[in-house]
Design a protein around this motif. Structure first.
Motif, mmCIF file in Angstrom:
data_model
loop_
_atom_site.group_PDB
_atom_site.id
_atom_site.type_symbol
_atom_site.label_atom_id
_atom_site.label_comp_id
_atom_site.label_asym_id
_atom_site.label_seq_id
_atom_site.Cartn_x
_atom_site.Cartn_y
_atom_site.Cartn_z
ATOM 1 N N ALA A 349 0.181 38.168 106.981
ATOM 2 C CA ALA A 349 0.119 36.731 107.305
ATOM 3 C C ALA A 349 -0.912 36.536 108.409
ATOM 4 C CB ALA A 349 1.480 36.233 107.763
ATOM 5 N N PHE A 350 -1.730 35.541 108.215
ATOM 6 C CA PHE A 350 -2.731 35.196 109.226
ATOM 7 C C PHE A 350 -2.288 33.873 109.840
ATOM 8 C CE2 PHE A 350 -4.867 37.453 105.772
ATOM 9 C CZ PHE A 350 -5.436 38.508 106.460
ATOM 10 N N PRO A 351 -1.689 33.913 111.022
ATOM 11 C CA PRO A 351 -1.190 32.657 111.582
ATOM 12 C C PRO A 351 -2.343 31.687 111.809
ATOM 13 C CG PRO A 351 -0.957 34.461 113.154
ATOM 14 C CD PRO A 351 -1.525 35.051 111.922
ATOM 15 N N ALA A 352 -2.052 30.410 111.595
ATOM 16 C CA ALA A 352 -3.078 29.396 111.836
ATOM 17 C C ALA A 352 -3.399 29.423 113.319
ATOM 18 C CB ALA A 352 -2.543 28.032 111.422
ATOM 19 N N ALA A 353 -4.616 29.857 113.638
ATOM 20 C CA ALA A 353 -4.972 30.050 115.041
ATOM 21 C C ALA A 353 -5.438 28.730 115.640
ATOM 22 C CB ALA A 353 -6.064 31.093 115.149
ATOM 23 N N LYS A 354 -4.845 28.368 116.776
ATOM 24 C CA LYS A 354 -5.395 27.232 117.519
ATOM 25 C C LYS A 354 -6.602 27.762 118.271
ATOM 26 C CE LYS A 354 -1.024 24.983 118.657
ATOM 27 N NZ LYS A 354 -0.211 26.170 118.974
ATOM 28 N N GLU A 355 -7.742 27.087 118.132
ATOM 29 C CA GLU A 355 -8.968 27.576 118.780
ATOM 30 C C GLU A 355 -8.730 27.804 120.271
ATOM 31 O OE1 GLU A 355 -11.777 28.666 117.573
ATOM 32 O OE2 GLU A 355 -11.032 28.276 115.547
ATOM 33 N N SER A 357 -6.131 28.703 121.866
ATOM 34 C CA SER A 357 -5.304 29.839 122.289
ATOM 35 C C SER A 357 -5.898 31.169 121.835
ATOM 36 C CB SER A 357 -3.895 29.686 121.716
ATOM 37 O OG SER A 357 -3.939 29.895 120.324
ATOM 38 N N ARG A 358 -7.082 31.125 121.191
ATOM 39 C CA ARG A 358 -7.635 32.366 120.659
ATOM 40 C C ARG A 358 -8.249 33.201 121.783
ATOM 41 N NH1 ARG A 358 -10.717 33.049 115.096
ATOM 42 N NH2 ARG A 358 -9.121 31.532 114.601
ATOM 43 N N ALA A 359 -7.612 34.302 122.053
ATOM 44 C CA ALA A 359 -8.111 35.192 123.102
ATOM 45 C C ALA A 359 -7.793 36.606 122.663
ATOM 46 C CB ALA A 359 -7.418 34.874 124.419
ATOM 47 N N PRO A 360 -8.627 37.575 123.064
ATOM 48 C CA PRO A 360 -8.367 38.952 122.634
ATOM 49 C C PRO A 360 -6.958 39.378 123.040
ATOM 50 C CG PRO A 360 -10.451 38.783 123.829
ATOM 51 C CD PRO A 360 -9.780 37.457 123.946
ATOM 52 N N GLY A 361 -6.237 39.990 122.122
ATOM 53 C CA GLY A 361 -4.911 40.498 122.442
ATOM 54 C C GLY A 361 -3.840 39.424 122.448
ATOM 55 N N ASP A 362 -4.175 38.208 122.111
ATOM 56 C CA ASP A 362 -3.185 37.137 122.061
ATOM 57 C C ASP A 362 -2.337 37.313 120.812
ATOM 58 O OD1 ASP A 362 -1.757 34.833 121.744
ATOM 59 O OD2 ASP A 362 -3.386 33.499 122.362
ATOM 60 N N SER A 363 -1.097 37.766 120.981
ATOM 61 C CA SER A 363 -0.304 38.155 119.816
ATOM 62 C C SER A 363 0.073 36.955 118.948
ATOM 63 C CB SER A 363 0.945 38.919 120.256
ATOM 64 O OG SER A 363 1.704 38.081 121.092
ATOM 65 N N ALA A 364 -0.021 35.752 119.490
ATOM 66 C CA ALA A 364 0.300 34.568 118.684
ATOM 67 C C ALA A 364 -0.693 34.373 117.550
ATOM 68 C CB ALA A 364 0.329 33.328 119.567
ATOM 69 N N VAL A 365 -1.866 34.979 117.656
ATOM 70 C CA VAL A 365 -2.859 34.773 116.599
ATOM 71 C C VAL A 365 -3.182 36.060 115.840
ATOM 72 C CG1 VAL A 365 -3.885 32.768 117.716
ATOM 73 C CG2 VAL A 365 -4.822 35.036 118.183
ATOM 74 N N ASP A 366 -2.483 37.170 116.149
ATOM 75 C CA ASP A 366 -2.727 38.410 115.407
ATOM 76 C C ASP A 366 -2.200 38.294 113.975
ATOM 77 O OD1 ASP A 366 -3.795 39.633 117.596
ATOM 78 O OD2 ASP A 366 -1.950 40.661 118.175
ATOM 79 N N ALA A 367 -2.895 38.930 113.060
ATOM 80 C CA ALA A 367 -2.358 39.071 111.707
ATOM 81 C C ALA A 367 -1.143 40.003 111.787
ATOM 82 C CB ALA A 367 -3.413 39.656 110.797
ATOM 83 N N THR A 368 -0.093 39.677 111.032
ATOM 84 C CA THR A 368 1.075 40.555 110.992
ATOM 85 C C THR A 368 1.290 41.017 109.557
ATOM 86 O OG1 THR A 368 2.512 38.649 110.652
ATOM 87 C CG2 THR A 368 2.272 39.440 112.918
ATOM 88 N N VAL A 369 1.935 42.179 109.430
ATOM 89 C CA VAL A 369 2.173 42.722 108.096
ATOM 90 C C VAL A 369 3.610 43.228 108.011
ATOM 91 C CG1 VAL A 369 1.257 45.005 108.714
ATOM 92 C CG2 VAL A 369 1.262 44.271 106.304
ATOM 93 N N GLU A 370 4.238 42.972 106.873
ATOM 94 C CA GLU A 370 5.574 43.511 106.634
ATOM 95 C C GLU A 370 5.641 44.012 105.200
ATOM 96 O OE1 GLU A 370 8.755 40.449 106.344
ATOM 97 O OE2 GLU A 370 7.101 39.029 106.629
ATOM 98 N N THR A 371 6.397 45.084 104.997
ATOM 99 C CA THR A 371 6.540 45.583 103.626
ATOM 100 C C THR A 371 7.447 44.623 102.866
ATOM 101 O OG1 THR A 371 8.391 46.931 104.348
ATOM 102 C CG2 THR A 371 6.253 48.016 104.250
#
Ligand code: AMP
Ligand code: MG
Length: 414
Positions: A349-355, A357-371
């Motif tokens: 999932a690629f969370p809809a990033a608010k421009e 809040s986009r900062a390196p290491g900002d976990s709110a905008v990281d892609a997440t993966v689940e099996t």
């Protein structure tokens, strides 16, 4: 020095037939073909100094200090240039994509100019070169822009069309014979009795061949009997590649490897440290490449993607496309048996990033993966609930949530 089998294959590739395609007549059919020739420009790109904003062409020296008032002497639009020369104290209205008049060296955006009688008043200073792409700065006349072996994607097709290479030479598509094996299989259009299984592998393999630029040729399915397998395999070996599915595990009716051996196949491998797909076999038989993919549908699809696709790339005249991994954070802890590389059906999932809040290491905008929940390598339902494969490498076992993981897209999906 290379060994003879490889040399023979190389020689076979050199002889690979070429054909002409017609990009204008059928761009969709040209998509995915592989160039057998270089493509070069037939003129400079851009062919003239091109404006990249709507505004006014000026001499930069005239707008070094503002406000500046310049006499408007004409206009230049795409397809119809201002043919005169720009004198000191003059300007020409210009549109995006239009040729910049001679002696003009800057474009000032329309937002910073206002009309004043027969003149334009500029409110903002310009510098030489502003909003002009010089002739030949993208590519020079006779410069190679597409190499032999290039896959024609949409950008490459646009490039070829733009330089007028509308009938390029491409490699003939490798022909792939597809042979599904299994007593239980019936054509997917038929109604199964309880223990019959619709043949979906011949469909997925055909589709994956198409995604790899190969031409699928489906044979009728083979029962789990040596004589029938022998006949159909011999038939399939008339094409460039034979891809079988099923019958390669250790069961009593898994006869594919035996029959290939009887036909004097040489195997490069007959098992790979991968899950799903461990029993996959690959060899050469009567000078043709043969893949025996496991019959479980997810295994079939994964092993095709990882092992058969690169062979088809090479046979089709292109360099093998690398396995493309990207990174995503694992949502929930997983535990997998070490010693095998796992390609698990998963959802990224690629969370809809608010421009903001986009900062390196900002976990709110990281892609997440689940099996996704799955019942193993026969589970096509899991694969369609997934949108990628989560890659768990050989040495990994318990992996905590939050770990950055390798994720492999499904070819043709993203
Ligand atoms: P096999 O690799 O032949 O042992 O088959 C493993 C499993 O995959 C069995 O459950 C088969 O019924 C299933 N299977 C084999 N070939 C196909 C096929 N062409 N389409 C769908 N399922 C298949
Ligand atoms: Mg079988």
């Amino acid at each position: 020095m290379i060994e003879i089998a490889r040399a023979r294959r190389e020689a076979g590739l050199a002889r690979r037939p070429h054909e002409l395609i017609d990009i204008v007549g059928d761009p969709a059919a040209a998509l995915g073909r592989v160039l057998a020739q270089e493509v070069s420009t037939d003129r400079d790109y851009p062919p003239f100094n091109r404006a990249i904003r709507d505004g006014f062409a000026v001499r930069a020296a005239d707008v070094a200090r503002v406000p500046a008032r310049l006499r408007l002497i004409g206009e230049s639009k795409a397809g119809a240039a201002f043919e005169g020369e720009l004198g000191a104290g003059e300007c020409v209205q210009i549109m995006t994509g239009a040729p910049v008049p001679r002696c003009a060296d800057a474009v000032v955006m329309i937002e910073y100019a206002r009309p004043d009688g027969d003149a334009i008043v500029f409110e903002r200073a310009g510098r030489a070169g502003d909003y002009i792409v010089p002739a030949g700065s993208e590519a020079r006349w006779n410069e190679t822009v597409l190499l032999r072996g290039t896959h024609l994607g949409y950008a490459e097709l646009a490039m070829a069309a733009q330089v007028g290479a509308v009938r390029p030479q491409v490699y003939a598509r490798p022909r792939v014979a597809i042979l599904s094996t299994g007593d239980e299989l019936i054509p997917a259009g038929d109604a199964p009795s309880l223990y019959e299984i619709r043949n979906s592998n011949s469909i997925s393999i055909s589709a994956q061949c198409a995604l790899s630029g190969a031409e699928p040729i489906r044979l009728r399915k083979a029962s789990d009997q040596k004589a029938e397998l022998r006949t159909l395999i011999a038939h399939g070996l008339q094409e460039d590649v034979l891809i079988l599915s099923g019958g390669v595990s250790a069961g009593k009716y898994d006869l594919v490897e035996d029959v290939l051996r009887e036909l004097k196949a040489e195997f490069y491998f007959d098992a790979v440290a991968i899950r799903p797909g461990r029993p996959v076999v690959f060899g050469v038989c009567r000078d043709k490449l043969v893949f025996g993919l496991p019959g479980n549908p997810v295994s079939t699809m994964v092993t095709f993607e990882i092992l058969a696709a690169p062979a088809l790339d090479i046979l089709g005249g292109a360099a093998p496309r690398p396995l493309a991994f990207f990174k995503a954070r694992l949502k929930y802890e997983i535990t997998e048996k070490p010693g095998l590389a796992h390609f698990l059906p998963a959802r990224v999932a690629f969370p809809a990033a608010k421009e903001s809040s986009r900062a390196p290491g900002d976990s709110a905008v990281d892609a997440t993966v689940e099996t996704v929940h799955w019942q193993g390598s026969g589970d096509i339902v899991a694969l369609v609930n997934a949108n990628c494969y989560l890659v768990v490498h050989e040495k990994e076992e318990r992996i905590p949530a939050g770990t950055w993981m390798d994720v492999m897209p499904r070819r043709g999906f993203f």
